[in-house]
Design a protein around this motif. Structure first.
Motif, short mmCIF file in Angstrom:
data_model
loop_
_atom_site.label_atom_id
_atom_site.label_comp_id
_atom_site.label_asym_id
_atom_site.label_seq_id
_atom_site.Cartn_x
_atom_site.Cartn_y
_atom_site.Cartn_z
N ARG A 214 55.05 26.73 18.99
CA ARG A 214 56.02 25.63 19.02
C ARG A 214 56.19 25.18 20.46
NH1 ARG A 214 60.37 26.76 14.41
NH2 ARG A 214 58.97 27.75 12.94
N ASP A 215 56.91 24.08 20.63
CA ASP A 215 57.13 23.56 21.99
C ASP A 215 57.79 24.60 22.89
OD1 ASP A 215 55.98 21.16 21.30
OD2 ASP A 215 57.86 20.08 21.06
N THR A 216 58.77 25.31 22.35
CA THR A 216 59.47 26.31 23.16
C THR A 216 58.52 27.46 23.55
OG1 THR A 216 60.27 27.35 21.13
CG2 THR A 216 61.76 25.80 22.25
N ASP A 217 57.60 27.80 22.64
CA ASP A 217 56.61 28.84 22.96
C ASP A 217 55.70 28.39 24.10
OD1 ASP A 217 57.61 30.37 20.83
OD2 ASP A 217 56.17 29.48 19.42
N ILE A 218 55.25 27.15 24.04
CA ILE A 218 54.35 26.62 25.07
C ILE A 218 55.06 26.55 26.41
CG2 ILE A 218 53.01 24.61 25.78
CD1 ILE A 218 52.46 24.14 22.77
N ILE A 219 56.32 26.14 26.39
CA ILE A 219 57.10 26.07 27.63
C ILE A 219 57.24 27.47 28.23
CG2 ILE A 219 59.41 25.61 28.56
CD1 ILE A 219 59.50 23.21 26.59
N ALA A 220 57.48 28.48 27.37
CA ALA A 220 57.60 29.86 27.85
C ALA A 220 56.27 30.36 28.39
CB ALA A 220 58.09 30.76 26.72
N ILE A 221 55.15 30.00 27.74
CA ILE A 221 53.83 30.41 28.21
C ILE A 221 53.54 29.79 29.57
CG2 ILE A 221 51.35 30.10 27.75
CD1 ILE A 221 52.05 30.56 24.77
N LEU A 222 53.86 28.51 29.74
CA LEU A 222 53.66 27.85 31.03
C LEU A 222 54.57 28.46 32.10
CD1 LEU A 222 53.23 24.16 29.85
CD2 LEU A 222 51.52 25.55 31.02
N ASP A 223 55.73 28.93 31.68
CA ASP A 223 56.66 29.55 32.62
C ASP A 223 56.12 30.88 33.16
OD1 ASP A 223 59.10 29.41 34.01
OD2 ASP A 223 60.01 30.86 32.62
N LEU A 224 55.24 31.54 32.38
CA LEU A 224 54.63 32.79 32.84
C LEU A 224 53.78 32.61 34.09
CD1 LEU A 224 53.49 34.31 29.41
CD2 LEU A 224 55.38 35.08 30.84
N VAL A 225 53.25 31.41 34.27
CA VAL A 225 52.44 31.11 35.46
C VAL A 225 53.20 30.20 36.42
CG1 VAL A 225 50.19 31.54 34.43
CG2 VAL A 225 51.23 29.28 34.20
N ASP A 226 54.54 30.21 36.30
CA ASP A 226 55.42 29.43 37.19
C ASP A 226 55.11 27.94 37.16
OD1 ASP A 226 56.78 31.74 37.96
OD2 ASP A 226 55.34 32.14 39.57
N PHE A 227 54.82 27.42 35.97
CA PHE A 227 54.59 25.99 35.80
C PHE A 227 55.68 25.46 34.88
CE2 PHE A 227 52.70 22.14 34.12
CZ PHE A 227 52.09 21.60 35.24
N ARG A 228 56.55 24.59 35.42
CA ARG A 228 57.68 24.08 34.67
C ARG A 228 57.33 22.71 34.09
NH1 ARG A 228 58.33 28.37 36.65
NH2 ARG A 228 60.20 29.37 37.41
N ILE A 229 57.71 22.50 32.83
CA ILE A 229 57.49 21.22 32.17
C ILE A 229 58.63 21.01 31.17
CG2 ILE A 229 56.05 22.16 30.32
CD1 ILE A 229 54.33 19.60 30.59
N ALA A 230 59.04 19.75 31.04
CA ALA A 230 60.11 19.43 30.10
C ALA A 230 59.53 19.27 28.69
CB ALA A 230 60.79 18.13 30.53
N LEU B 260 46.32 21.94 31.47
CA LEU B 260 45.53 22.76 30.53
C LEU B 260 45.13 24.09 31.17
CD1 LEU B 260 44.30 22.92 27.71
CD2 LEU B 260 42.23 21.90 28.65
N ARG B 261 44.74 24.06 32.43
CA ARG B 261 44.36 25.29 33.14
C ARG B 261 45.53 26.26 33.21
NH1 ARG B 261 42.99 23.25 37.86
NH2 ARG B 261 45.02 23.62 38.78
N ASN B 262 46.71 25.75 33.55
CA ASN B 262 47.89 26.61 33.62
C ASN B 262 48.28 27.14 32.24
OD1 ASN B 262 48.85 26.83 36.40
ND2 ASN B 262 48.95 24.61 36.30
N PHE B 263 48.13 26.31 31.21
CA PHE B 263 48.42 26.79 29.87
C PHE B 263 47.46 27.91 29.47
CE2 PHE B 263 47.49 26.63 25.30
CZ PHE B 263 48.71 27.08 24.83
N LEU B 264 46.18 27.76 29.76
CA LEU B 264 45.20 28.79 29.41
C LEU B 264 45.47 30.09 30.16
CD1 LEU B 264 41.96 26.63 29.27
CD2 LEU B 264 43.19 27.65 27.34
N ASN B 265 45.80 29.98 31.43
CA ASN B 265 46.14 31.18 32.21
C ASN B 265 47.40 31.86 31.66
OD1 ASN B 265 43.95 30.99 33.94
ND2 ASN B 265 45.06 29.75 35.42
N GLY B 266 48.38 31.06 31.29
CA GLY B 266 49.60 31.60 30.70
C GLY B 266 49.35 32.21 29.34
N LEU B 267 48.46 31.60 28.57
CA LEU B 267 48.12 32.13 27.25
C LEU B 267 47.45 33.50 27.35
CD1 LEU B 267 48.22 31.43 24.22
CD2 LEU B 267 45.94 30.43 24.48
N ILE B 268 46.62 33.67 28.36
CA ILE B 268 45.99 34.97 28.59
C ILE B 268 47.06 36.03 28.86
CG2 ILE B 268 44.55 36.28 30.21
CD1 ILE B 268 42.86 33.69 30.49
#
Length: 107
Positions: free
Chosen positions: A17-33, A57-65
């Motif tokens: 979900r959107d909140t999951d993706i935001i949390a995943i991006l937050d793992l790599v210190d990338f903030r998005i609304a 996309l790169r930050n999302f993939l790194n966060g997903l890992i």
């Protein structure tokens, strides 16, 4: 295939979900609304559609890992874990020795 398509497919495949993706991006210190994120998942002809850049996309993939595997251990910690790991005893080792001893005594 565009970055948006890849992002959409990963979102569906991992049931995010959107909140999951935001949390995943937050793992790599990338903030998005949430509103910025939803613009990536719109159809191309929608007025609020935004093309997903390589950096997002790169930050999302790194966060997903990190999300799936956990954080990468520090260099010194990986060696300590391997050294402290105990080896399980082989339950068949004693049986093999018994069989060897019985064969020798029968000869």
């Amino acid at each position: 295939m565009t970055n948006n398509d890849i992002f959409k497919k990963l979102r569906v495949a991992h049931k995010l979900r959107d909140t999951d993706i935001i949390a995943i991006l937050d793992l790599v210190d990338f903030r998005i609304a949430k509103t910025e994120l939803s613009a990536f998942f719109r159809k191309e002809d929608h007025p609020n559609y935004v093309e997903c850049g390589d950096q997002i996309l790169r930050n999302f993939l790194n966060g997903l890992i990190i999300h799936l595997r956990g954080p990468m251990p520090k260099k010194g910690e990986a060696l300590k874990k391997d050294m402290s790991r105990k080896v399980k005893p082989n339950p068949y080792k004693n049986n093999i020795n018994k069989h060897k001893n019985t064969k020798k005594s029968n000869d």
